[in-house]
Write a protein that holds these residues in place. Structure first.
Motif, PDB file in Angstrom:
ATOM      1  N   TYR A 154      47.451 131.441  73.754  1.00  0.00           N
ATOM      2  CA  TYR A 154      47.811 132.363  72.685  1.00  0.00           C
ATOM      3  C   TYR A 154      48.628 133.533  73.229  1.00  0.00           C
ATOM      4  O   TYR A 154      48.432 133.939  74.372  1.00  0.00           O
ATOM      5  CB  TYR A 154      46.550 132.947  72.039  1.00  0.00           C
ATOM      6  CG  TYR A 154      45.706 131.915  71.347  1.00  0.00           C
ATOM      7  CD1 TYR A 154      45.950 131.569  70.017  1.00  0.00           C
ATOM      8  CD2 TYR A 154      44.656 131.289  72.019  1.00  0.00           C
ATOM      9  CE1 TYR A 154      45.166 130.615  69.380  1.00  0.00           C
ATOM     10  CE2 TYR A 154      43.871 130.329  71.395  1.00  0.00           C
ATOM     11  CZ  TYR A 154      44.136 129.991  70.074  1.00  0.00           C
ATOM     12  OH  TYR A 154      43.371 129.046  69.456  1.00  0.00           O
ATOM     13  N   ALA A 155      49.468 134.099  72.357  1.00  0.00           N
ATOM     14  CA  ALA A 155      50.146 135.342  72.724  1.00  0.00           C
ATOM     15  C   ALA A 155      49.114 136.454  72.623  1.00  0.00           C
ATOM     16  O   ALA A 155      48.530 136.655  71.558  1.00  0.00           O
ATOM     17  CB  ALA A 155      51.307 135.608  71.780  1.00  0.00           C
TER      18      ALA A 155
ATOM     19  N   VAL B 181      57.271 128.075  72.935  1.00  0.00           N
ATOM     20  CA  VAL B 181      58.232 129.190  72.886  1.00  0.00           C
ATOM     21  C   VAL B 181      59.019 129.227  74.194  1.00  0.00           C
ATOM     22  O   VAL B 181      58.594 128.658  75.201  1.00  0.00           O
ATOM     23  CB  VAL B 181      57.532 130.551  72.670  1.00  0.00           C
ATOM     24  CG1 VAL B 181      56.869 130.600  71.305  1.00  0.00           C
ATOM     25  CG2 VAL B 181      56.521 130.843  73.775  1.00  0.00           C
TER      26      VAL B 181
ATOM     27  N   ASP C 206      51.976 141.359  70.659  1.00  0.00           N
ATOM     28  CA  ASP C 206      53.340 141.172  70.148  1.00  0.00           C
ATOM     29  C   ASP C 206      54.321 141.413  71.290  1.00  0.00           C
ATOM     30  O   ASP C 206      54.066 142.260  72.146  1.00  0.00           O
ATOM     31  CB  ASP C 206      53.661 142.199  69.055  1.00  0.00           C
ATOM     32  CG  ASP C 206      52.799 142.016  67.814  1.00  0.00           C
ATOM     33  OD1 ASP C 206      51.928 141.128  67.826  1.00  0.00           O
ATOM     34  OD2 ASP C 206      53.005 142.776  66.850  1.00  0.00           O
TER      35      ASP C 206
ATOM     36  N   ASP D 212      62.341 134.416  73.110  1.00  0.00           N
ATOM     37  CA  ASP D 212      61.678 134.304  71.809  1.00  0.00           C
ATOM     38  C   ASP D 212      60.743 135.488  71.580  1.00  0.00           C
ATOM     39  O   ASP D 212      60.086 135.963  72.507  1.00  0.00           O
ATOM     40  CB  ASP D 212      60.843 133.014  71.734  1.00  0.00           C
ATOM     41  CG  ASP D 212      61.704 131.776  71.580  1.00  0.00           C
ATOM     42  OD1 ASP D 212      62.938 131.930  71.415  1.00  0.00           O
ATOM     43  OD2 ASP D 212      61.159 130.654  71.641  1.00  0.00           O
TER      44      ASP D 212
ATOM     45  N   VAL E  36      57.317 136.826  69.901  1.00  0.00           N
ATOM     46  CA  VAL E  36      56.035 136.253  69.473  1.00  0.00           C
ATOM     47  C   VAL E  36      55.149 137.350  68.886  1.00  0.00           C
ATOM     48  O   VAL E  36      55.354 138.539  69.143  1.00  0.00           O
ATOM     49  CB  VAL E  36      55.287 135.556  70.643  1.00  0.00           C
ATOM     50  CG1 VAL E  36      56.068 134.369  71.160  1.00  0.00           C
ATOM     51  CG2 VAL E  36      54.999 136.534  71.781  1.00  0.00           C
ATOM     52  N   VAL E  37      54.187 136.908  68.100  1.00  0.00           N
ATOM     53  CA  VAL E  37      53.251 137.838  67.464  1.00  0.00           C
ATOM     54  C   VAL E  37      51.867 137.536  68.030  1.00  0.00           C
ATOM     55  O   VAL E  37      51.549 136.380  68.316  1.00  0.00           O
ATOM     56  CB  VAL E  37      53.281 137.627  65.933  1.00  0.00           C
ATOM     57  CG1 VAL E  37      52.192 138.462  65.236  1.00  0.00           C
ATOM     58  CG2 VAL E  37      54.660 137.969  65.385  1.00  0.00           C
ATOM     59  N   ARG E  38      51.071 138.566  68.187  1.00  0.00           N
ATOM     60  CA  ARG E  38      49.713 138.415  68.723  1.00  0.00           C
ATOM     61  C   ARG E  38      48.970 137.294  68.003  1.00  0.00           C
ATOM     62  O   ARG E  38      48.952 137.252  66.778  1.00  0.00           O
ATOM     63  CB  ARG E  38      48.958 139.733  68.563  1.00  0.00           C
ATOM     64  CG  ARG E  38      47.563 139.705  69.090  1.00  0.00           C
ATOM     65  CD  ARG E  38      46.971 141.108  69.124  1.00  0.00           C
ATOM     66  NE  ARG E  38      45.654 141.070  69.719  1.00  0.00           N
ATOM     67  CZ  ARG E  38      44.528 140.979  69.019  1.00  0.00           C
ATOM     68  NH1 ARG E  38      44.559 140.935  67.707  1.00  0.00           N
ATOM     69  NH2 ARG E  38      43.367 140.933  69.641  1.00  0.00           N
TER      70      ARG E  38
ATOM     71  N   ASP F 277      49.752 134.093  68.125  1.00  0.00           N
ATOM     72  CA  ASP F 277      50.577 132.871  68.034  1.00  0.00           C
ATOM     73  C   ASP F 277      50.153 131.895  69.133  1.00  0.00           C
ATOM     74  O   ASP F 277      49.906 132.316  70.274  1.00  0.00           O
ATOM     75  CB  ASP F 277      52.065 133.188  68.295  1.00  0.00           C
ATOM     76  CG  ASP F 277      52.766 133.795  67.100  1.00  0.00           C
ATOM     77  OD1 ASP F 277      52.117 133.920  66.033  1.00  0.00           O
ATOM     78  OD2 ASP F 277      53.960 134.145  67.246  1.00  0.00           O
ATOM     79  N   ILE F 278      50.102 130.616  68.790  1.00  0.00           N
ATOM     80  CA  ILE F 278      49.905 129.627  69.852  1.00  0.00           C
ATOM     81  C   ILE F 278      51.262 129.419  70.519  1.00  0.00           C
ATOM     82  O   ILE F 278      52.240 129.080  69.852  1.00  0.00           O
ATOM     83  CB  ILE F 278      49.370 128.304  69.284  1.00  0.00           C
ATOM     84  CG1 ILE F 278      47.982 128.533  68.668  1.00  0.00           C
ATOM     85  CG2 ILE F 278      49.261 127.236  70.386  1.00  0.00           C
ATOM     86  CD1 ILE F 278      47.406 127.301  67.999  1.00  0.00           C
ATOM     87  N   ILE F 279      51.323 129.661  71.817  1.00  0.00           N
ATOM     88  CA  ILE F 279      52.617 129.570  72.492  1.00  0.00           C
ATOM     89  C   ILE F 279      52.711 128.357  73.425  1.00  0.00           C
ATOM     90  O   ILE F 279      53.790 128.017  73.882  1.00  0.00           O
ATOM     91  CB  ILE F 279      52.968 130.883  73.242  1.00  0.00           C
ATOM     92  CG1 ILE F 279      51.867 131.269  74.239  1.00  0.00           C
ATOM     93  CG2 ILE F 279      53.182 132.022  72.253  1.00  0.00           C
ATOM     94  CD1 ILE F 279      52.231 132.486  75.082  1.00  0.00           C
TER      95      ILE F 279
ATOM     96  N   GLU G  12      44.495 125.908  74.466  1.00  0.00           N
ATOM     97  CA  GLU G  12      45.612 126.453  73.692  1.00  0.00           C
ATOM     98  C   GLU G  12      45.889 127.836  74.240  1.00  0.00           C
ATOM     99  O   GLU G  12      44.964 128.603  74.501  1.00  0.00           O
ATOM    100  CB  GLU G  12      45.242 126.512  72.208  1.00  0.00           C
ATOM    101  CG  GLU G  12      45.319 125.122  71.611  1.00  0.00           C
ATOM    102  CD  GLU G  12      44.901 125.053  70.171  1.00  0.00           C
ATOM    103  OE1 GLU G  12      44.164 125.946  69.723  1.00  0.00           O
ATOM    104  OE2 GLU G  12      45.303 124.085  69.509  1.00  0.00           O
TER     105      GLU G  12
END
Lengths: 312, 312
Positions: free
Chosen positions: B281-282, B253, B285, B257, B259-261, B263-265, B279
């Protein structure tokens, strides 16, 4: 006991670690005084490497004489030391602007925060520096006027030639020593020599100072040789000599010479025309406690600092 | 347009070094704009070049309000660009950590003092700054909370966000902080990049300044109204770090952008095996506000700064 204070894996295959040597009596009472000795904050200042080595060696040799805690952090900017970089490599930041640090910042700020967290609880902290590549310095303690009264008794034990009390307006807000003083750890900077080199006479003088300080704190029963009594320089006692032209500086005196007002400190010359640009003279009588080491200079470069006071 | 010397000094090998300012219009000191202070601020200098051309056109058309004067100083530090350094060519000092400066001090301190002298007294001050962490931003106006800052005026740039921040130790030696303390309404405008040119965000920065100058009654210029800025406190931004490991930083991202909780960012990739070592994550949100722009990262570095619970 060697402990890791901060660590982070680097980009590829290596781990950055800030370590300390925790030296404490075998059967502590829990009420021991604690001295922290920090070095290697600027990666080009290497005198502290020898000083830390020598302090640890001498304590270990007479370990039964140790009656308090000495924590030695020889390299708090380890990558800077390896890379001959004054700053934190990659981030190119002066670590001494990042304190008290943040666990939500860059690697430099993260490391700074963990170092501060570890030192807090000490009674005294000594941050050992050795100038820059530009200036040679006489062994000196630097403290800020705000905290001078509290710290001076300890600073006097450091066996330096000079204690320089800075006005509070010039305080470096992000420095380790400023942050620690704010948090109640009495802290001071020791400067000597020049970067990239170890002046063993100066370094040994400071080693003796650290043992004198430990004796004064009541945490060392062994040998300590106090050989120097510092002269105290207030703001008004120190004259800065800045170049008003550019070129090569050729000194006419030696570092730590006593000069009279008007004496020639050196000449700035033009290497292309072969002619002098400026003759730099002493604005006051006193001792030249800082002298330009790196010869290439520009308008504004610091050439010398003269300590008047009792030398006048 | 009048070209004026802001500060001039001689140097050992580069001849006379002069910092130039460009004046548009004449009369009251209405607005002053300062560009790059570090040798890697290419985007900031580029924005100044676009702005210089635009202000010159406006002046020729008589679109600068009579009795109003604008001063543009595109760069304080050409030499560091010319030798590929970030900080001052001779001693690595940072001009934007030297304010308010000292006219008889070292070179960067003299530059800061001379610039401070010239830019004091303007009603509005704008600086194109770069962040101490290298990365990509959503364009925004940043204000240091000195107690004298005006968030409602910062809105007039019409950029998507206005960010307020509590001064860190080193902020007190910046131009922006000292400008505010001397009575100028000072703003730092952050573009998307620093070390590379991005046409789109450069034009956005130019438009935002022209919009501001129009709204303050300094120029006559018809432009799009821009955004109604969302005001954020830097403390509210969520730092997302790489806590497990360092390695290749594969971003999924980008700033701006949503993002939603969960999501792999981003992925952190082991450079030897190519395996994902972490990985990212977000954690909630929101909108990505900042991300690191380096190919590889250290463990514990901040990878992203995120605005919580906000939608595009």
């Amino acid at each position: 006991m060697i402990e890791t204070v901060a660590s982070a894996s680097m980009l590829i295959g290596e781990v950055m670690k800030v370590k300390k040597n925790h030296l404490a009596p075998d059967f502590p009472s829990g009420r021991e005084k604690r001295l922290s000795i920090v070095s290697g904050l600027h990666g080009d200042e290497v005198s502290g490497q020898y000083i830390c080595y020598e302090v640890i060696r001498r304590i270990k040799k007479n370990f039964e004489k140790l009656t308090g805690i000495v924590d030695v952090y020889p390299f708090i900017n380890p990558l800077g030391l390896e890379a001959q970089n004054r700053y934190v490599p990659v981030f190119d930041t002066d670590m001494n602007t990042l304190f008290p640090g943040s666990t939500d910042g860059t690697v430099g700020e993260y490391t700074a925060a963990l170092i501060v967290r570890d030192i807090v609880g000490s009674d005294i902290c000594v941050d050992i520096h050795s100038s820059s590549i530009y200036m040679k310095e006489i062994p000196q303690v630097r403290i800020n006027s705000d905290v001078a009264e509290e710290i001076e008794p300890y600073a006097k034990k450091m066996n330096t030639d000079v204690i320089w009390v800075h006005p509070s307006s010039t305080v470096m807000l992000g420095s380790l020593v400023y942050s620690l003083n704010e948090m109640g750890v009495k802290s001071m900077v020791v400067e000597s020599g020049v970067a990239l080199k170890i002046d063993y006479d100066y370094a040994n003088q400071i080693v003796e100072g650290l043992f004198s300080l430990m004796t004064y704190m009541g945490i060392w029963n062994g040998e300590s040789n106090h050989t120097h009594s510092p002269k105290i320089a207030g703001d008004k006692d120190v004259a800065y000599v800045n170049a008003e032209s550019s070129g090569i500086f050729i000194p006419a005196i030696k570092h730590s010479d006593i000069v009279k007002k008007g004496d020639i400190i050196g000449n700035i010359v033009n290497v292309l025309t072969g002619s002098p640009e400026e003759t730099v003279t002493a604005p006051r009588s006193g001792m030249v406690f800082s002298l330009r080491e790196y010869p290439v200079i520009e308008e504004g470069s610091l050439v010398a600092r003269i300590f008047g006071g009792t030398y006048e | 347009m009048n070209k004026e010397s802001i500060y001039s000094m001689n140097t050992a090998y580069r001849g006379e070094y002069t910092i130039w300012g460009y004046q548009f219009g004449s009369g009251d000191k209405a607005a002053c704009i300062v560009g790059s202070m570090r040798g890697n601020e290419f985007q900031q200098l580029y924005i100044c070049s676009l702005l210089s051309k635009k202000l010159s056109e406006l002046e020729n058309r008589g679109a600068i309000v009579s009795g109003k004067q604008i001063l543009l100083i595109p760069s304080l530090n050409y030499s560091s660009f010319n030798v590929g350094k970030k900080y001052w060519i001779t001693d690595n000092s940072d001009i934007n950590r030297s304010f308010p400066g000292n006219a008889s001090g070292q070179a960067t301190s003299r530059i800061a003092a001379a610039v401070m002298d010239k830019v004091t007294g303007y009603s509005y001050g704008i600086q194109f700054a770069s962040f101490y962490m290298e990365g990509v931003f959503v364009p925004h106006v940043r204000m240091i909370e000195t107690g004298k800052q005006s968030n409602s005026l910062a809105n007039q740039f019409g950029l998507p966000y206005v960010l307020t921040s509590v001064p860190r130790a080193y902020d007190k030696a910046t131009l922006n902080y000292n400008w505010q303390m001397r009575g100028t309404e000072a703003f730092s405008v952050y573009s998307k990049y620093t070390e590379r040119i991005d046409e789109e965000s450069a034009k956005q920065a130019v438009s935002s300044v022209l919009r501001f100058l129009t709204r303050m009654g300094i120029i006559r210029y018809n432009c799009h109204a821009g955004y109604i800025s969302t005001i954020l406190d830097e403390e509210e931004l969520l730092n997302i770090k790489s806590e497990k490991s360092g390695g290749f930083f594969r971003r999924l991202v980008y700033p701006g952008d949503e993002v939603v909780r969960g999501d792999i960012i981003a992925h952190i990739v082991n450079p030897m095996t190519g395996e994902n070592t972490a990985e990212i994550y977000a954690p909630t949100d929101g909108i990505i506000f900042f991300c690191q722009d380096t190919p590889m990262i250290y463990q514990n570095s901040v990878l992203f700064k995120m605005i919580r619970r906000l939608h595009n």
